[in-house]
Design a protein around this motif. Structure first.
Motif, PDB file in Angstrom:
ATOM      1  N   GLY A  24      59.114  27.352  37.376  1.00  0.00           N
ATOM      2  CA  GLY A  24      57.907  27.998  37.864  1.00  0.00           C
ATOM      3  C   GLY A  24      56.663  27.196  37.573  1.00  0.00           C
ATOM      4  N   LYS A  25      55.537  27.724  38.035  1.00  0.00           N
ATOM      5  CA  LYS A  25      54.252  27.050  37.872  1.00  0.00           C
ATOM      6  C   LYS A  25      53.875  26.939  36.398  1.00  0.00           C
ATOM      7  CE  LYS A  25      52.113  28.423  42.282  1.00  0.00           C
ATOM      8  NZ  LYS A  25      51.614  27.097  42.712  1.00  0.00           N
ATOM      9  N   ALA A  26      53.112  25.905  36.087  1.00  0.00           N
ATOM     10  CA  ALA A  26      52.632  25.682  34.722  1.00  0.00           C
ATOM     11  C   ALA A  26      51.336  24.891  34.794  1.00  0.00           C
ATOM     12  CB  ALA A  26      53.679  24.937  33.898  1.00  0.00           C
TER      13      ALA A  26
ATOM     14  N   PRO B  90      66.620  47.273  42.357  1.00  0.00           N
ATOM     15  CA  PRO B  90      66.294  46.760  41.023  1.00  0.00           C
ATOM     16  C   PRO B  90      65.437  45.495  41.102  1.00  0.00           C
ATOM     17  CG  PRO B  90      68.618  47.323  41.177  1.00  0.00           C
ATOM     18  CD  PRO B  90      68.066  47.390  42.571  1.00  0.00           C
ATOM     19  N   ALA B  91      64.339  45.497  40.383  1.00  0.00           N
ATOM     20  CA  ALA B  91      63.439  44.344  40.351  1.00  0.00           C
ATOM     21  C   ALA B  91      62.575  44.439  39.116  1.00  0.00           C
ATOM     22  CB  ALA B  91      62.575  44.292  41.602  1.00  0.00           C
ATOM     23  N   VAL B  92      62.134  43.293  38.622  1.00  0.00           N
ATOM     24  CA  VAL B  92      61.224  43.242  37.477  1.00  0.00           C
ATOM     25  C   VAL B  92      60.161  42.193  37.762  1.00  0.00           C
ATOM     26  CG1 VAL B  92      63.005  43.955  35.839  1.00  0.00           C
ATOM     27  CG2 VAL B  92      62.574  41.526  36.204  1.00  0.00           C
ATOM     28  N   VAL B  93      59.026  42.334  37.104  1.00  0.00           N
ATOM     29  CA  VAL B  93      57.967  41.322  37.149  1.00  0.00           C
ATOM     30  C   VAL B  93      57.920  40.624  35.798  1.00  0.00           C
ATOM     31  CG1 VAL B  93      55.459  40.963  37.213  1.00  0.00           C
ATOM     32  CG2 VAL B  93      56.558  42.434  38.908  1.00  0.00           C
ATOM     33  N   VAL B  94      57.843  39.293  35.825  1.00  0.00           N
ATOM     34  CA  VAL B  94      57.725  38.522  34.587  1.00  0.00           C
ATOM     35  C   VAL B  94      56.451  37.693  34.653  1.00  0.00           C
ATOM     36  CG1 VAL B  94      60.223  38.430  34.253  1.00  0.00           C
ATOM     37  CG2 VAL B  94      59.080  36.554  35.448  1.00  0.00           C
TER      38      VAL B  94
ATOM     39  N   PHE C 113      51.223  33.100  35.126  1.00  0.00           N
ATOM     40  CA  PHE C 113      51.675  33.302  36.497  1.00  0.00           C
ATOM     41  C   PHE C 113      52.717  34.419  36.547  1.00  0.00           C
ATOM     42  CE2 PHE C 113      50.690  28.913  35.486  1.00  0.00           C
ATOM     43  CZ  PHE C 113      49.662  28.647  36.378  1.00  0.00           C
ATOM     44  N   PHE C 114      52.567  35.287  37.562  1.00  0.00           N
ATOM     45  CA  PHE C 114      53.479  36.404  37.750  1.00  0.00           C
ATOM     46  C   PHE C 114      54.538  36.059  38.792  1.00  0.00           C
ATOM     47  CE2 PHE C 114      49.631  38.565  36.196  1.00  0.00           C
ATOM     48  CZ  PHE C 114      50.177  39.387  35.223  1.00  0.00           C
ATOM     49  N   TYR C 115      55.777  36.485  38.503  1.00  0.00           N
ATOM     50  CA  TYR C 115      56.892  36.314  39.442  1.00  0.00           C
ATOM     51  C   TYR C 115      57.641  37.634  39.561  1.00  0.00           C
ATOM     52  CZ  TYR C 115      56.426  31.209  39.539  1.00  0.00           C
ATOM     53  OH  TYR C 115      55.976  29.926  39.730  1.00  0.00           O
TER      54      TYR C 115
ATOM     55  N   VAL D 106      66.662  35.748  42.094  1.00  0.00           N
ATOM     56  CA  VAL D 106      65.632  34.873  42.646  1.00  0.00           C
ATOM     57  C   VAL D 106      64.276  35.291  42.087  1.00  0.00           C
ATOM     58  CG1 VAL D 106      64.479  34.096  44.754  1.00  0.00           C
ATOM     59  CG2 VAL D 106      66.949  34.490  44.754  1.00  0.00           C
ATOM     60  N   ALA D 107      63.449  34.302  41.709  1.00  0.00           N
ATOM     61  CA  ALA D 107      62.089  34.545  41.225  1.00  0.00           C
ATOM     62  C   ALA D 107      61.105  34.143  42.317  1.00  0.00           C
ATOM     63  CB  ALA D 107      61.818  33.777  39.943  1.00  0.00           C
ATOM     64  N   ARG D 108      60.333  35.109  42.833  1.00  0.00           N
ATOM     65  CA  ARG D 108      59.340  34.838  43.882  1.00  0.00           C
ATOM     66  C   ARG D 108      57.943  34.898  43.280  1.00  0.00           C
ATOM     67  NH1 ARG D 108      56.530  38.350  47.293  1.00  0.00           N
ATOM     68  NH2 ARG D 108      57.930  40.098  46.852  1.00  0.00           N
ATOM     69  N   TYR D 109      57.154  33.843  43.521  1.00  0.00           N
ATOM     70  CA  TYR D 109      55.808  33.760  42.971  1.00  0.00           C
ATOM     71  C   TYR D 109      54.917  34.839  43.569  1.00  0.00           C
ATOM     72  CZ  TYR D 109      51.119  31.979  41.976  1.00  0.00           C
ATOM     73  OH  TYR D 109      49.809  31.842  41.564  1.00  0.00           O
ATOM     74  N   LEU D 110      54.148  35.522  42.714  1.00  0.00           N
ATOM     75  CA  LEU D 110      53.238  36.574  43.148  1.00  0.00           C
ATOM     76  C   LEU D 110      51.783  36.150  43.063  1.00  0.00           C
ATOM     77  CD1 LEU D 110      54.903  39.674  41.412  1.00  0.00           C
ATOM     78  CD2 LEU D 110      55.113  38.971  43.797  1.00  0.00           C
ATOM     79  N   GLY D 111      51.350  35.671  41.902  1.00  0.00           N
ATOM     80  CA  GLY D 111      49.956  35.304  41.715  1.00  0.00           C
ATOM     81  C   GLY D 111      49.711  34.894  40.285  1.00  0.00           C
ATOM     82  N   GLU D 112      48.463  34.560  39.998  1.00  0.00           N
ATOM     83  CA  GLU D 112      48.125  34.059  38.671  1.00  0.00           C
ATOM     84  C   GLU D 112      47.221  35.030  37.930  1.00  0.00           C
ATOM     85  OE1 GLU D 112      44.218  31.294  39.471  1.00  0.00           O
ATOM     86  OE2 GLU D 112      46.187  30.372  39.716  1.00  0.00           O
ATOM     87  N   SER D 113      47.021  34.752  36.644  1.00  0.00           N
ATOM     88  CA  SER D 113      46.109  35.505  35.814  1.00  0.00           C
ATOM     89  C   SER D 113      45.412  34.530  34.885  1.00  0.00           C
ATOM     90  CB  SER D 113      46.865  36.569  35.008  1.00  0.00           C
ATOM     91  OG  SER D 113      45.959  37.376  34.267  1.00  0.00           O
TER      92      SER D 113
END
Length: 554
Positions: A83-85, A109-113, A123-125, A135-142
């Motif tokens: 993922g992003k860094a 079933p799904a979770v946000v990490v 970064f949220f996925y 599968v981890a799908r990118y959502l956005g940043e914080s």
């Protein structure tokens, strides 16, 4: 050249700690591994790992603390992804553990990490099963914290202050989930939306979302302008388009003391949703509304009560004293040298009254029955509700809200103030030369420029004393950017270990902090967040002092 911030303390204390081998061994023996905690979410397992570590080596008081970190398993196997860094999200890292894991009701079933640096860029996925694979799908940043909140929370979950350090969150009762500052997840469809910041608006990341539009397509946040005026503002974000717009708050007409107080009822009183030319609802200031009555703020903290009214003119001090004399038969006591407060007796109970800048405050000693403060607060709010004292409040000029020159608060009998000064020697010299009135003038500033040192001073009064007459205080110090992220933090610094000053004497702390910015930080309204704690009374005063940073050289 990298970004720099220097902290210098007027008193350096070095502590040598000796630890007996037997005691250390016993401590180690008590720090055995804590079993993992597992929560099942469909084919996923959310695993909470707990580690123990020793603390207090430098203080000589050894103890054990725990810390949690989190991982995911998919059908029994550890889940990891790339993922992003990096500060700008332009790098990639392999993630096996996560800053936070957020679960919520959803059709599948799904979770946000959250991954990355939780104190800066993270970064949220969304993690879900697709084609038999996780599968981890990118959502956005914080930035500057990890937070998640409902845009449409259950009615029972109305909070004054939002948690920006969320680690393991299980969310119930809503549909629209705000992740960080600008990402919205529809938990029904698992579709996400990225919002664009409102021009000239800086959100208060500690303030929960205030409301959604009646149709549910927009939501309102509170914050301030990004220019030096530091105006109170609202911003409205449209979920589907990602667009946003802002509205100014006229503090003279739209009255409140602290941002924690404003809520949906306050919003509905001053603003309304109207259909715009595009057919969508738009938040607008009501054309006619009656200003809410002024009122004070009553704080209850560990059994203590303190009532304050602001922003007031000096005449309010005299009017309040007249109220105490006529309504309670208050008898003024002889003034205490170098004390900014006046003391009154009401049925042999001591009441302290002080006017500091534009704030009028009253409190009682911590060890007394201070229910009287609550009674006085209720009755004086009744006087304010008649509007007959409106002329004794200061008006805030439209378009100009400069940061205050100091921050003052109280907890029990303890009162503390944080101020900034650019000339340390002159400040200390003036402080040590009392004027004829007994109180030295306080020369303070509310701005910082590149490369020019300024110093943060702590002033206090009313600290407790031990059996030998000594007092012990410490302070924590944090500088926050406009987005709420931390520039630098210093914790648990001793600021007073000496005989206790007279109860009502305003004392300068033995330590102070020098702050220097270089050109890497951006202009804006920064904030010093400080906690001043009385170790004998076991209470703390929480202070927050905004100041303007200008990235120009003096």
């Amino acid at each position: 050249m990298g970004k720099k911030m220097y902290l210098s303390m007027g008193l350096v204390v070095m502590v040598a700690v000796a630890v007996l081998a037997m005691g250390a061994a016993a401590l180690y023996g008590r720090s055995r591994k804590v079993p993992d905690r597992i929560e099942v979410v469909g084919p996923f397992e959310v695993v909470t790992h707990t580690s123990r570590h020793s603390t207090g080596w430098n203080e000589g008081h050894l103890g054990i603390r725990t810390a949690e970190h989190y991982s995911l398993r998919f059908r029994g196997r550890l889940f990891a992804f790339d993922g992003k860094a990096g500060m700008w999200g332009d790098q990639t890292s392999r993630y096996k553990t996560f800053n936070s894991i957020i679960t919520f009701p959803s059709p599948e079933p799904a979770v946000v990490v959250n991954v990355g640096d939780p104190n800066n860029a993270s970064f949220f996925y969304l993690v879900r099963e697709e084609g038999g694979q996780a599968v981890a799908r990118y959502l956005g940043e914080s930035s500057g914290g990890v937070s998640a909140e409902w845009l449409d929370p259950p009615a029972a979950e109305v909070l004054e202050v939002k948690d920006i350090a969320l680690h393991r969150g299980h969310m119930e009762g809503g549909r629209w989930l705000l992740l960080g500052e600008y990402t919205v997840l529809d938990t029904r469809s698992l579709f996400s939306y990225v919002l664009r910041p409102a021009a000239g608006f800086s959100p208060n990341n500690f303030k929960p979302v205030m409301a959604m539009s009646p149709a549910g397509g927009s939501f309102v946040r509170y914050g301030c302008s990004t220019d030096p005026s530091n105006l109170d503002m609202l911003a409205v974000f449209k979920i589907e388009s990602g667009d946003s717009y802002s509205l100014y708050i006229d503090r003279t007409r739209m009255r409140f003391n602290l941002w924690e107080e404003i809520d949906t009822a306050w919003l509905d009183h001053h603003f309304e949703w109207k259909e715009g030319s595009d057919g969508h609802l738009r938040l607008s200031e009501r054309e006619e509304f009656k200003p809410l009555p002024y009122h004070g703020r009553l704080r209850r903290d560990h059994g203590s009560r303190e009532y304050s009214v602001k922003p007031v003119k000096p005449e309010m001090h005299d009017r309040f004293i007249a109220f105490l004399k006529s309504g309670y038969g208050a008898e003024i006591q002889p003034p205490v040298p170098n004390s900014p407060a006046r003391t009154f007796l009401i049925d042999q109970r001591k009441i302290n009254v002080m006017l500091f800048e534009d704030s009028l405050g009253i409190w009682m000693d911590l060890e007394t029955d201070n229910q009287l403060v609550e009674e006085i607060a209720k009755n004086f709010d009744g006087v304010l509700a008649t509007c007959e004292l409106d002329g004794l409040f200061e008006s805030v000029p439209p378009g100009h809200h400069p940061p205050p020159a100091s921050a003052t608060g109280g907890a029990g009998n303890l009162r503390a103030t944080v101020v900034l000064s650019e000339d340390v020697a002159a400040f200390v010299d003036v402080w040590n030369r009392p004027t004829a009135a007994g109180q030295p003038p306080i020369w303070t500033i509310n701005h910082v420029t590149v490369g020019k040192p300024v110093c943060a001073f702590v002033l206090f009064s009313g600290c407790a004393r031990d059996a030998e007459g000594g007092a012990s205080l410490k302070a924590s110090f944090d500088v926050l950017r406009p987005d709420g992220s931390s520039v630098v933090t210093v914790a648990d610094i001793p600021i007073w270990n000496a005989p206790a000053p007279p109860e009502t004497h305003l004392q300068m702390a033995e330590q102070r902090w020098e702050i220097v910015f270089d050109g890497e930080e951006r202009s804006g309204i920064y904030r010093i967040r400080s906690s001043v704690c009385d170790l004998i009374a076991e209470n703390c005063v929480e202070l927050s002092l905004p100041f303007e940073f200008m990235d120009i050289f003096p």
